[in-house]
Motif scaffolding. Sequence first.
Motif, PDB file in Angstrom:
ATOM      1  N   LEU A  70     -42.731  52.590 -64.246  1.00  0.00           N
ATOM      2  CA  LEU A  70     -44.155  52.864 -64.060  1.00  0.00           C
ATOM      3  C   LEU A  70     -44.964  52.446 -65.293  1.00  0.00           C
ATOM      4  N   GLN A  71     -44.423  52.673 -66.483  1.00  0.00           N
ATOM      5  CA  GLN A  71     -45.131  52.252 -67.692  1.00  0.00           C
ATOM      6  C   GLN A  71     -45.209  50.733 -67.768  1.00  0.00           C
ATOM      7  N   ASP A  72     -44.120  50.068 -67.444  1.00  0.00           N
ATOM      8  CA  ASP A  72     -44.093  48.611 -67.481  1.00  0.00           C
ATOM      9  C   ASP A  72     -45.065  48.013 -66.466  1.00  0.00           C
ATOM     10  N   ALA A  73     -45.189  48.665 -65.323  1.00  0.00           N
ATOM     11  CA  ALA A  73     -46.094  48.188 -64.273  1.00  0.00           C
ATOM     12  C   ALA A  73     -47.540  48.603 -64.536  1.00  0.00           C
ATOM     13  N   GLU A  74     -47.736  49.426 -65.549  1.00  0.00           N
ATOM     14  CA  GLU A  74     -49.055  49.937 -65.901  1.00  0.00           C
ATOM     15  C   GLU A  74     -49.725  50.614 -64.707  1.00  0.00           C
ATOM     16  N   SER A  75     -48.931  51.414 -64.011  1.00  0.00           N
ATOM     17  CA  SER A  75     -49.439  52.150 -62.863  1.00  0.00           C
ATOM     18  C   SER A  75     -48.739  53.504 -62.783  1.00  0.00           C
ATOM     19  N   PRO A  76     -49.483  54.568 -62.535  1.00  0.00           N
ATOM     20  CA  PRO A  76     -48.850  55.875 -62.377  1.00  0.00           C
ATOM     21  C   PRO A  76     -48.348  56.122 -60.954  1.00  0.00           C
ATOM     22  N   PHE A  77     -48.520  55.148 -60.084  1.00  0.00           N
ATOM     23  CA  PHE A  77     -48.196  55.342 -58.678  1.00  0.00           C
ATOM     24  C   PHE A  77     -46.994  54.500 -58.267  1.00  0.00           C
ATOM     25  N   LEU A  78     -45.881  55.141 -58.035  1.00  0.00           N
ATOM     26  CA  LEU A  78     -44.664  54.442 -57.666  1.00  0.00           C
ATOM     27  C   LEU A  78     -44.846  53.646 -56.372  1.00  0.00           C
ATOM     28  N   ALA A  79     -45.568  54.183 -55.422  1.00  0.00           N
ATOM     29  CA  ALA A  79     -45.781  53.479 -54.154  1.00  0.00           C
ATOM     30  C   ALA A  79     -46.453  52.131 -54.374  1.00  0.00           C
ATOM     31  N   LEU A  80     -47.441  52.075 -55.289  1.00  0.00           N
ATOM     32  CA  LEU A  80     -48.111  50.800 -55.574  1.00  0.00           C
ATOM     33  C   LEU A  80     -47.168  49.813 -56.243  1.00  0.00           C
ATOM     34  N   VAL A  81     -46.335  50.304 -57.146  1.00  0.00           N
ATOM     35  CA  VAL A  81     -45.363  49.443 -57.826  1.00  0.00           C
ATOM     36  C   VAL A  81     -44.386  48.869 -56.804  1.00  0.00           C
ATOM     37  N   LEU A  82     -43.869  49.707 -55.926  1.00  0.00           N
ATOM     38  CA  LEU A  82     -42.924  49.236 -54.913  1.00  0.00           C
ATOM     39  C   LEU A  82     -43.581  48.269 -53.943  1.00  0.00           C
ATOM     40  N   PHE A  83     -44.804  48.569 -53.522  1.00  0.00           N
ATOM     41  CA  PHE A  83     -45.526  47.679 -52.617  1.00  0.00           C
ATOM     42  C   PHE A  83     -45.736  46.315 -53.270  1.00  0.00           C
TER      43      PHE A  83
END
Length: 90
Positions: A70-83
Motif C-alpha cells: 500500500l505504501q509503494d502504491a501510494e494508496s491506503p485502499f487495497l481494492a484500488l491497488v488490486l484493481f
Amino acid sequence: MAKKRIENLGYYHGYKGYRFAGIAKNRLHLQSFEQISSLNSFDMALKSLIYPRIIAVETALKNYTLEEVLQDAESPFLALVLFSWVSSRR
C-alpha cells in the motif's frame, strides 16, 4: 473395531503417516491401534504448541507485506491497488 477407529482418526494420519520415521526404510513397528493413537496424540499436542506461533508469524508477515504494498502504491485502499494491478495485466 480398530479399523473404524483408524478411519475416524483419518487414514493418512492414523496409519499411513505413521508407518515410518523420515524415510520408508525406517519403518515404525506399530503393533496396535493404541500405539497409533498415542503417536497421533503426541503429534496433535506438538501441533497445538507450534500452530498458534506459526499463525502469529504468518499474520504479521501478511500485514507487513500489505502495508509495504500500500505504501509503494501510494494508496491506503487495497481494492484500488488490486484493481490497478489487474487492469495493468490485461
